[in-house]
Design an enzyme around this catalytic site. Sequence first.
Site, PDB file in Angstrom:
ATOM      1  N   LYS A 148      77.679 180.582  27.682  1.00  0.00           N
ATOM      2  CA  LYS A 148      76.891 181.682  27.255  1.00  0.00           C
ATOM      3  C   LYS A 148      75.863 181.894  28.161  1.00  0.00           C
ATOM      4  CE  LYS A 148      74.210 179.647  23.516  1.00  0.00           C
ATOM      5  NZ  LYS A 148      72.884 180.055  23.443  1.00  0.00           N
ATOM      6  N   HIS A 166      78.718 166.617  32.273  1.00  0.00           N
ATOM      7  CA  HIS A 166      78.391 167.290  33.727  1.00  0.00           C
ATOM      8  C   HIS A 166      77.842 166.276  34.707  1.00  0.00           C
ATOM      9  CE1 HIS A 166      79.630 171.049  32.127  1.00  0.00           C
ATOM     10  NE2 HIS A 166      79.579 171.483  33.177  1.00  0.00           N
TER      11      HIS A 166
END
Lengths: 295, 210
Positions: free
Chosen positions: B121, B53
């Site tokens: 999650k 990222h």
Amino acid sequence: MIKKYEIIINMLKLLDAIVELYRKAATSLPSDIEAALKYSYVIEKEETNAKAALSVILENIKIARSTGRPLCQDTGIPVFYIKAPIGYDQLELKKVIFKATRVATNKIPLRANAVDVLTDRNSCDNTGIGFPIMYFEEIKGNKLTIDLMLKGAGCENSGQLYRLPFEELKAERDLEGVRKCALDAIYKAQGKGCPPYIIGVGIGGAKDQVTRLAKEQLLRNLKETNKYIVLSELEKRLLKDINQLGVGPLGLGGKTTAIGVKIGVNHRHPASYFVDVSVCCWANRRARLTWETKS
Amino acid sequence: MGNKKLKVESSKFMVQRTKTIKLPLTKADVLKLNVGDMVLINGLIVTGRDKLHKFLFNERPSKKQLPINLKGIILYHCGPIIKKAPDGYKVVAAGPTTSMRVEIYEHRIISEYGLGGVMGKGGMGNQTLNTLKENGCVYLHTIGGGAVYLADRVKKVVGVWKLEEFGSTEAMWIFEVKDFPAIVTMDAHGRSLHEKIEKKSYHELKRLIA
């Protein structure tokens, strides 16, 4: 006098045993934890996210055990709690643990999690500065006891340290204040650390001591009762309260946000009152090895 | 005995309220997904966590520099355990990691590469929620700690990118998945189950500590 080769053979046997300890911790859950998860599955309502999530969790536990693969890809930071007989060579044991960690990482396999802070390089074998974590304690007798906890990062990141009094929660320096802190920590954690959680709380007068104490609570069996009645009552009350937050399994809503709360205390300084909340994911991976040593 | 019972129960996840989705997703596919939908994902997904990222956000590689067109596919927040076997890579364990850590990067990655979904999650924040709406993308929540169950839904490791540079955990793995289960918890209509649960738990917290 024990001959030199005997010592070497003993250490090799111990190395194998520690690799197996890693395997046991990474691929299976203690029976008290599994039983508590099964119970949560039963009490969650039909056709909810909570029930669906728990059904996958329970099936995952079964597959991991039968195929010998790690329950979770995050095999965590290994934390060793060692009780060694007086005179036992702790430096040698440290070396054996380092070796066993390298072997286990490759053999089971575990995910390599030790990252050099300065170079950002992964050591690729789960060893490094202060990695694995090892705590030693000397005991009488000739039994060596090694408890291993594999602590995942999602839940480790969800822990909180409080210094009482804490205005924001109107938490004073008493057990009621402690209760407020624990509730606040779980509210903040939401589903980020993989609930249903097991929660360790440490209370005392020094920051480093309470964080260690809180994490140590996670080694306790869920069925074990606290030796202090007030703490035992607070543990039960907190479990009930936390499960009213509605965070639920994996944070998807439901009745089961936690399956256990364990609290430990140390004496404190008159001017200090620290509370640490250590959060553990449902996969509370802990295992014990006991080893006879020659006196 | 116990085994049988659990199998029946878990296959429930597969049938109730479940939609099967095939990747890549079109905008129309994404708009049909709503918070609360259980989905079974089929097709190619890529993994990516902290390092990837940061790299995509700061270095902004062009679409041509990427090993795969990310348009309409799913970026899975996951650092798997992979074993190298003689016949290729094997996925040992591949559950989700906490998505919130990449909140500061995700908005631009979604808009720049046209992702159909991000999966992990714990949910994500407002910046991502707004981006999902603006770009037609969804957040999927899968089972934290369900690592072997989920690894068994990866049919094939198609490729890997940045393995040397980032290491196995942080590399971008390209997986072909079959019936990979997840729940839509943030949709392209601006709804977030996480926001809803947090609000509710905040009220409970206030009541409990009053």
